[in-house]
Scaffold this motif. Structure first.
Motif, PDB file in Angstrom:
ATOM      1  N   ASP A 424       1.132  -1.164   0.277  1.00  0.00           N
ATOM      2  CA  ASP A 424       0.271   0.111  -0.126  1.00  0.00           C
ATOM      3  C   ASP A 424       1.490   1.434   0.164  1.00  0.00           C
ATOM      4  OD1 ASP A 424      -2.921   1.461   0.658  1.00  0.00           O
ATOM      5  OD2 ASP A 424      -1.755   1.629   2.053  1.00  0.00           O
ATOM      6  N   ARG A 425       0.605   2.168  -1.189  1.00  0.00           N
ATOM      7  CA  ARG A 425       1.677   3.162  -0.995  1.00  0.00           C
ATOM      8  C   ARG A 425       2.009   4.284   0.726  1.00  0.00           C
ATOM      9  NH1 ARG A 425       1.151   7.267  -6.264  1.00  0.00           N
ATOM     10  NH2 ARG A 425       1.078   5.186  -7.210  1.00  0.00           N
ATOM     11  N   ARG A 426       0.297   4.773   0.678  1.00  0.00           N
ATOM     12  CA  ARG A 426       0.632   5.404   1.947  1.00  0.00           C
ATOM     13  C   ARG A 426       1.675   4.517   3.144  1.00  0.00           C
ATOM     14  NH1 ARG A 426      -5.116   7.678   3.179  1.00  0.00           N
ATOM     15  NH2 ARG A 426      -5.363   9.157   1.637  1.00  0.00           N
ATOM     16  N   VAL A 427       1.201   3.250   2.854  1.00  0.00           N
ATOM     17  CA  VAL A 427       2.490   2.452   3.924  1.00  0.00           C
ATOM     18  C   VAL A 427       4.152   2.570   3.645  1.00  0.00           C
ATOM     19  CG1 VAL A 427       2.902  -0.294   4.788  1.00  0.00           C
ATOM     20  CG2 VAL A 427       0.394   0.446   5.127  1.00  0.00           C
ATOM     21  N   LEU A 428       3.649   1.982   2.686  1.00  0.00           N
ATOM     22  CA  LEU A 428       5.527   2.542   1.671  1.00  0.00           C
ATOM     23  C   LEU A 428       6.091   3.684   2.170  1.00  0.00           C
ATOM     24  CD1 LEU A 428       6.640   1.209  -1.497  1.00  0.00           C
ATOM     25  CD2 LEU A 428       6.912   3.610  -0.955  1.00  0.00           C
ATOM     26  N   GLN A 429       5.641   4.754   2.102  1.00  0.00           N
ATOM     27  CA  GLN A 429       5.778   5.784   2.275  1.00  0.00           C
ATOM     28  C   GLN A 429       6.282   6.067   3.868  1.00  0.00           C
ATOM     29  OE1 GLN A 429       3.173   8.241  -0.085  1.00  0.00           O
ATOM     30  NE2 GLN A 429       4.051   8.479  -1.801  1.00  0.00           N
ATOM     31  N   ALA A 430       5.029   6.471   4.286  1.00  0.00           N
ATOM     32  CA  ALA A 430       5.425   6.379   5.545  1.00  0.00           C
ATOM     33  C   ALA A 430       6.815   5.581   6.524  1.00  0.00           C
ATOM     34  CB  ALA A 430       4.228   5.698   6.749  1.00  0.00           C
ATOM     35  N   ALA A 431       7.071   4.231   5.407  1.00  0.00           N
ATOM     36  CA  ALA A 431       8.145   3.943   6.057  1.00  0.00           C
ATOM     37  C   ALA A 431       9.381   4.130   5.685  1.00  0.00           C
ATOM     38  CB  ALA A 431       7.477   1.641   5.772  1.00  0.00           C
ATOM     39  N   MET A 432       9.205   4.360   4.633  1.00  0.00           N
ATOM     40  CA  MET A 432      11.044   5.096   3.662  1.00  0.00           C
ATOM     41  C   MET A 432      11.266   6.320   4.755  1.00  0.00           C
ATOM     42  SD  MET A 432      12.152   3.094   1.375  1.00  0.00           S
ATOM     43  CE  MET A 432      13.555   5.158   0.670  1.00  0.00           C
ATOM     44  N   ALA A 455       4.390  -7.127   0.826  1.00  0.00           N
ATOM     45  CA  ALA A 455       3.411  -6.508  -0.440  1.00  0.00           C
ATOM     46  C   ALA A 455       2.801  -8.055  -0.919  1.00  0.00           C
ATOM     47  CB  ALA A 455       4.737  -6.802  -1.088  1.00  0.00           C
ATOM     48  N   THR A 456       1.952  -7.475  -1.591  1.00  0.00           N
ATOM     49  CA  THR A 456       0.864  -8.488  -2.212  1.00  0.00           C
ATOM     50  C   THR A 456       0.597  -8.601  -3.165  1.00  0.00           C
ATOM     51  OG1 THR A 456      -0.916  -6.920  -1.686  1.00  0.00           O
ATOM     52  CG2 THR A 456      -0.549  -8.750   0.295  1.00  0.00           C
ATOM     53  N   PRO A 457       0.216  -9.820  -3.767  1.00  0.00           N
ATOM     54  CA  PRO A 457       0.002  -9.708  -6.249  1.00  0.00           C
ATOM     55  C   PRO A 457      -0.305  -8.614  -5.585  1.00  0.00           C
ATOM     56  CG  PRO A 457      -0.128 -11.731  -4.483  1.00  0.00           C
ATOM     57  CD  PRO A 457      -0.179 -10.800  -3.200  1.00  0.00           C
ATOM     58  N   ARG A 458       0.248  -8.138  -7.286  1.00  0.00           N
ATOM     59  CA  ARG A 458      -0.928  -6.554  -7.599  1.00  0.00           C
ATOM     60  C   ARG A 458      -1.333  -6.934  -9.329  1.00  0.00           C
ATOM     61  NH1 ARG A 458      -1.565  -1.350  -6.163  1.00  0.00           N
ATOM     62  NH2 ARG A 458      -1.047  -2.521  -3.743  1.00  0.00           N
ATOM     63  N   ALA A 466       0.027   0.455 -11.442  1.00  0.00           N
ATOM     64  CA  ALA A 466       1.855  -0.260 -11.981  1.00  0.00           C
ATOM     65  C   ALA A 466       2.611   0.768 -11.344  1.00  0.00           C
ATOM     66  CB  ALA A 466       1.828   0.479 -13.374  1.00  0.00           C
ATOM     67  N   GLU A 467       2.135   1.908 -10.728  1.00  0.00           N
ATOM     68  CA  GLU A 467       3.163   2.907 -10.110  1.00  0.00           C
ATOM     69  C   GLU A 467       3.333   2.337  -8.448  1.00  0.00           C
ATOM     70  OE1 GLU A 467       2.329   7.318 -11.795  1.00  0.00           O
ATOM     71  OE2 GLU A 467       0.835   6.558 -10.119  1.00  0.00           O
ATOM     72  N   ASP A 468       2.449   1.529  -8.049  1.00  0.00           N
ATOM     73  CA  ASP A 468       2.393   0.837  -6.690  1.00  0.00           C
ATOM     74  C   ASP A 468       3.586   0.198  -7.030  1.00  0.00           C
ATOM     75  OD1 ASP A 468       0.407   2.831  -5.195  1.00  0.00           O
ATOM     76  OD2 ASP A 468      -0.679   1.585  -5.428  1.00  0.00           O
ATOM     77  N   VAL A 469       4.067  -0.640  -7.588  1.00  0.00           N
ATOM     78  CA  VAL A 469       3.926  -2.005  -8.165  1.00  0.00           C
ATOM     79  C   VAL A 469       6.094  -1.623  -8.107  1.00  0.00           C
ATOM     80  CG1 VAL A 469       5.591  -3.923  -9.139  1.00  0.00           C
ATOM     81  CG2 VAL A 469       2.633  -3.369  -8.816  1.00  0.00           C
ATOM     82  N   ALA A 470       6.168  -0.189  -8.947  1.00  0.00           N
ATOM     83  CA  ALA A 470       7.430   0.353  -9.623  1.00  0.00           C
ATOM     84  C   ALA A 470       7.815   1.396  -7.830  1.00  0.00           C
ATOM     85  CB  ALA A 470       7.345   1.391 -10.357  1.00  0.00           C
ATOM     86  N   LEU A 471       7.785   1.796  -7.461  1.00  0.00           N
ATOM     87  CA  LEU A 471       7.467   1.855  -6.008  1.00  0.00           C
ATOM     88  C   LEU A 471       8.189   0.957  -5.347  1.00  0.00           C
ATOM     89  CD1 LEU A 471       4.788   4.886  -5.967  1.00  0.00           C
ATOM     90  CD2 LEU A 471       7.209   5.303  -5.358  1.00  0.00           C
TER      91      LEU A 471
END
Length: 520
Positions: A424-432, A455-458, A466-471
């Motif tokens: 999830d993008r918000r989870v990723l951004q918070a962790a980074m 991370a889960t299948p997407r 696509a952006e979430d996968v790349a991030l």
């Protein structure tokens, strides 16, 4: 041609196919410089653009370039660049790119760009952090990127630019590029081409707040890793010292150009005390030094931000209209009060490993601009070297891509099944933001790696997916590289290893799209 073919992309198949000699992914300075160079050589060039804005447009300070008949020199510019790069620049690459800077800027002027003048026929020069000379040309005061983008857009008006096209995969046969898998409003498609130029920009949206536009999601890093191409120096994420502070701010935040400091603005803490960088250049030290000093002051004091006092600058509004407008939109009058600022995710110094012509180790795949690692920036980019590199290497990559297309023939691309995962993008951004920001340590980076492993299948059926996968792929690369560098160097600061280690004065290249990927 809009016919369906079997391709191994789930059950959806491919909805359309097209052919080109060169495909350029991205429409910022590097992408359009590459596309124009290729087009002018008679190449069938297709340009893919997923988003309406670019990082180029938001660049404020200017272009670092050595002008003839001044007290500056290529040697001095090279020396400043190497000093900022903290031992990881490739001196030959720096020399090559800097020496070609004036020609590249002259070509841009031929395409219609206009820079500010101090006298008729004489470009105005300013100075920024890490530079020993006033060698920064600018436009519109602090709107240089907007002028560069305008000129390139105008020159590229007749090019085949496909808007709202998301590149999902660089296709290859194991030995050379064969095309690009793309999603647009008509569905999934292939552009068959022997040459592909990645000019996708940066990765700022790995973090909660950044100076980057929304499209800076690490796409090119992921595309390269999936194609088997290495990325180098990816741990070196530059945080600009002065991003406009907003307590609730997330997403893209306004940059407060360091050209303000070049014209006399002063950094102060919440008590009005001047900042201390312990560097002979003071507030005009390289960005990594200033950002680290601000971060240390904030951790020590518990304050939320520091302040940039620009009230002493004559004609502040006229010289810096972009900064003034951004401040006033936030309720701040920079002519009457200091500007609240914090370090913000700004630029990826590393990226896809290339030479100074944009060539990767996969024949037919090229990269230019922020997504590429030419050896120009090393461990920390010198201010205003980014537009310079984009112009020089972008044009070179376009020309070299055409040369390759002449010898590669007309390949027929095939798509292979690939499983993708994303956090999830918000989870990723918070962790980074928590664990891989200005200062990192082993415990936080390991915690980050564990989070990314969840991370889960997407399925990449939308641009956002696509952006979430790349991030996620790019975040894993940053975490792995940062965890492996047990020292502080350039814009990579390790709280548990605060000193530079001469034995680690080398670049690492990463292959693979998982946190446990091979580093060498």
């Amino acid at each position: 041609m809009n016919r369906r073919i079997a391709c191994g992309v789930g059950s959806a198949g491919v909805d359309w196919q097209q052919r080109a000699d060169v495909v350029v992914i991205g429409t910022g300075v590097a992408g359009l410089a590459a596309a124009l160079a290729a087009h002018r050589k008679g190449s069938r060039t297709v340009v893919l653009s997923k988003a309406p804005d670019t990082a180029t447009f938001y660049a404020q300070g200017g272009i670092a370039v050595v002008l003839p008949h001044t007290d500056d020199s290529v040697a001095a510019h090279v020396e400043d660049t190497l000093a900022a790069g903290a031992g990881l620049c490739d001196p030959d690459a720096v020399q090559s790119i800097v020496a070609d800077g004036y020609r590249a800027v002259a070509d841009l002027v031929d395409d219609g760009a206009r820079f500010d003048e101090s006298a008729p026929g004489q470009w105005a020069l300013t100075r920024e952090g890490g530079h020993s000379r006033r060698r920064i040309i600018h436009a519109g005061g602090d709107a240089t990127g907007a002028e560069v983008q305008r000129a390139l857009d105008h020159a590229a008006a007749t090019l085949d630019i496909r808007r709202n096209h998301v590149a999902l995969q660089v296709l290859h046969d194991g030995s050379a590029v064969t095309g690009v898998l793309v999603r647009n409003a008509d569905g999934l498609g292939i552009v068959h081409a022997p040459s592909v130029v990645l000019a996708t920009g940066g990765l700022g949206h790995l973090y909660r707040a950044t100076t980057n536009p929304e499209g800076s999601t690490g796409d090119g890093i992921a595309l390269a890793l999936w194609a088997g191409v290495g990325v180098t120096d990816i741990e070196f994420v530059q945080f600009h010292p002065t991003m406009l502070f907003d307590r609730e701010g997330a997403g893209r935040r306004p940059l407060i150009t360091e050209a303000l400091r070049g014209e006399g603005a002063v950094l102060r803490d919440a008590r009005g005390e001047p900042m201390t960088t312990h560097h002979p250049m003071g507030d005009l030290a390289p960005r990594d030094v200033v950002a680290a000093a601000i971060e240390a002051r904030l951790r020590q004091s518990g304050d939320e931000c520091v302040f940039l006092d620009a009230r002493s600058i004559a004609l502040l509004v006229q010289r810096f209209p972009t900064v003034t407008a951004a401040c006033r939109a936030a309720g701040i009058d920079p002519t009457r009060e200091p500007i609240p600022v914090v370090p913000g995710a700004h630029y990826s110094c590393g990226g896809v490993a290339t030479d100074v012509y944009g060539r990767t180790d996969l024949p037919g795949l090229f990269a230019a601009g922020e997504v590429a690692r030419t050896g120009m920036h090393g461990a920390n980019r010198l201010a205003s070297n980014s537009l310079l590199e984009g112009l020089v290497v972008g044009a070179r990559a376009g020309l070299t891509a055409v040369e390759h297309s002449h010898t590669a023939g007309a390949p027929m691309a095939k798509v292979e099944e690939r499983q993708h995962t994303a956090l999830d993008r918000r989870v990723l951004q918070a962790a980074m933001t928590e664990d891989a920001s200005v200062v990192r340590d082993a415990a936080g980076l390991q915690r980050l790696s564990d989070t990314l492993a969840d991370a889960t299948p997407r399925s990449m059926t939308t641009r956002a997916a696509a952006e979430d996968v790349a991030l996620t792929v790019t975040a894993r690369a940053v975490a792995a590289a940062a965890l492996a560098r047990n020292e502080s160097r350039g814009c990579h600061h390790r709280g548990d290893y605060p000193d530079s280690d001469p034995a680690q004065a080398f670049s690492r290249t990463l292959h693979g799209d998982h946190a446990e990927a091979c580093l060498r």
